[in-house]
Design a protein around this motif. Structure first.
Motif, mmCIF file in Angstrom:
data_model
loop_
_atom_site.group_PDB
_atom_site.id
_atom_site.type_symbol
_atom_site.label_atom_id
_atom_site.label_comp_id
_atom_site.label_asym_id
_atom_site.label_seq_id
_atom_site.Cartn_x
_atom_site.Cartn_y
_atom_site.Cartn_z
ATOM 1 N N LYS A 38 33.558 29.895 41.333
ATOM 2 C CA LYS A 38 33.569 31.116 40.521
ATOM 3 C C LYS A 38 32.753 32.234 41.165
ATOM 4 C CE LYS A 38 32.097 32.522 35.984
ATOM 5 N NZ LYS A 38 31.616 32.072 34.699
ATOM 6 N N THR A 39 31.577 31.913 41.678
ATOM 7 C CA THR A 39 30.728 32.931 42.300
ATOM 8 C C THR A 39 31.372 33.475 43.567
ATOM 9 O OG1 THR A 39 28.791 31.807 41.419
ATOM 10 C CG2 THR A 39 28.414 33.407 43.155
ATOM 11 N N LEU A 40 31.998 32.606 44.331
ATOM 12 C CA LEU A 40 32.687 33.045 45.538
ATOM 13 C C LEU A 40 33.805 34.027 45.215
ATOM 14 C CD1 LEU A 40 33.253 32.722 48.628
ATOM 15 C CD2 LEU A 40 34.864 30.943 47.959
ATOM 16 N N PHE A 79 34.954 48.449 37.569
ATOM 17 C CA PHE A 79 33.908 48.105 36.603
ATOM 18 C C PHE A 79 34.318 46.931 35.710
ATOM 19 C CE2 PHE A 79 32.408 52.517 37.482
ATOM 20 C CZ PHE A 79 31.212 52.131 38.063
ATOM 21 N N ALA A 80 35.598 46.758 35.463
ATOM 22 C CA ALA A 80 36.045 45.589 34.703
ATOM 23 C C ALA A 80 35.743 44.310 35.480
ATOM 24 C CB ALA A 80 37.541 45.687 34.406
ATOM 25 N N ASN A 81 35.947 44.335 36.803
ATOM 26 C CA ASN A 81 35.626 43.171 37.624
ATOM 27 C C ASN A 81 34.126 42.899 37.643
ATOM 28 O OD1 ASN A 81 37.936 41.848 38.998
ATOM 29 N ND2 ASN A 81 38.415 43.949 39.526
ATOM 30 N N ILE A 82 33.320 43.942 37.727
ATOM 31 C CA ILE A 82 31.860 43.763 37.720
ATOM 32 C C ILE A 82 31.395 43.185 36.387
ATOM 33 C CG2 ILE A 82 29.651 44.982 37.691
ATOM 34 C CD1 ILE A 82 30.715 46.805 39.832
ATOM 35 N N ILE A 83 31.866 43.770 35.303
ATOM 36 C CA ILE A 83 31.434 43.319 33.977
ATOM 37 C C ILE A 83 31.887 41.893 33.714
ATOM 38 C CG2 ILE A 83 31.754 43.699 31.503
ATOM 39 C CD1 ILE A 83 31.794 46.736 32.199
ATOM 40 N N ALA A 84 33.117 41.565 34.104
ATOM 41 C CA ALA A 84 33.620 40.203 33.882
ATOM 42 C C ALA A 84 32.824 39.190 34.698
ATOM 43 C CB ALA A 84 35.098 40.122 34.242
ATOM 44 N N GLY A 85 32.524 39.508 35.938
ATOM 45 C CA GLY A 85 31.793 38.576 36.786
ATOM 46 C C GLY A 85 30.351 38.396 36.373
ATOM 47 N N GLY A 87 29.133 39.171 33.427
ATOM 48 C CA GLY A 87 29.048 38.814 32.017
ATOM 49 C C GLY A 87 29.355 37.361 31.741
ATOM 50 N N GLY A 88 29.731 36.617 32.755
ATOM 51 C CA GLY A 88 29.974 35.195 32.571
ATOM 52 C C GLY A 88 31.373 34.843 32.114
ATOM 53 N N ALA A 89 32.344 35.659 32.465
ATOM 54 C CA ALA A 89 33.724 35.336 32.109
ATOM 55 C C ALA A 89 34.183 34.101 32.878
ATOM 56 C CB ALA A 89 34.637 36.519 32.420
ATOM 57 N N ILE A 91 36.746 31.534 35.075
ATOM 58 C CA ILE A 91 37.413 31.691 36.361
ATOM 59 C C ILE A 91 38.819 32.254 36.185
ATOM 60 C CG2 ILE A 91 38.228 29.302 36.419
ATOM 61 C CD1 ILE A 91 37.110 31.377 39.452
ATOM 62 N N LYS A 92 39.483 31.898 35.086
ATOM 63 C CA LYS A 92 40.824 32.421 34.858
ATOM 64 C C LYS A 92 40.788 33.932 34.657
ATOM 65 C CE LYS A 92 42.979 28.309 32.958
ATOM 66 N NZ LYS A 92 43.702 27.736 31.818
ATOM 67 N N THR A 93 39.811 34.407 33.936
ATOM 68 C CA THR A 93 39.683 35.843 33.721
ATOM 69 C C THR A 93 39.381 36.565 35.019
ATOM 70 O OG1 THR A 93 38.864 35.425 31.499
ATOM 71 C CG2 THR A 93 38.459 37.605 32.402
ATOM 72 N N LEU A 94 38.472 36.015 35.817
ATOM 73 C CA LEU A 94 38.135 36.646 37.094
ATOM 74 C C LEU A 94 39.339 36.723 38.022
ATOM 75 C CD1 LEU A 94 34.641 35.113 37.929
ATOM 76 C CD2 LEU A 94 35.157 37.440 37.236
ATOM 77 N N LEU A 95 40.071 35.635 38.132
ATOM 78 C CA LEU A 95 41.218 35.625 39.034
ATOM 79 C C LEU A 95 42.345 36.513 38.521
ATOM 80 C CD1 LEU A 95 41.305 31.898 40.174
ATOM 81 C CD2 LEU A 95 40.599 33.890 41.483
#
Length: 114
Positions: A38-40, A79-85, A87-89, A91-95
């Motif tokens: 997820k962090t990667l 900013f959506a990618n920053i907030i999601a990452g 904010g603890g979203a 892995i499905k949300t990040l991808l």
């Protein structure tokens, strides 16, 4: 009071495993297999957004007279990618956000250039 006796039988059905090999099931299986990375994926998303996608509005607005909406969409996705990452979203949300930003930016470039 009724008690359960040894002669009672529970009917259980085995869960039918879906063996469909369509694109959506493959994408879902890939997303679920990447939970330990997820962090990667968050860092990769930030690098790609910052290096490749943030300069897109400047180029499109300056050279192709694109509307300011291009800048708004780019910053909203960034900013959506920053907030999601951060904010603890999941892995499905990040991808999904990362894939959506790639698709949206590719479409913006194609629409403005063609």
């Amino acid at each position: 009071m009724a008690t359960l006796t040894a002669s009672a039988q529970w009917s259980t059905k085995a869960a039918a495993k879906s063996n469909s090999n369509n694109l959506i099931s493959k994408w879902t299986a890939f997303m679920e297999s990447q939970s330990e990375n997820k962090t990667l994926w968050f860092l990769l998303s930030l690098v790609v957004q910052g290096v490749f996608f943030l300069p897109v509005p400047a180029v499109l607005i300056y050279y192709d007279d694109a509307p300011i909406l291009v800048l708004t969409v780019t910053l909203a996705l960034f900013f959506a990618n920053i907030i999601a990452g951060m904010g603890g979203a999941g892995i499905k949300t990040l991808l999904r956000l990362f894939a959506a930003s790639i698709i949206v930016h590719a479409l913006m470039v194609l629409i403005c250039v063609l």
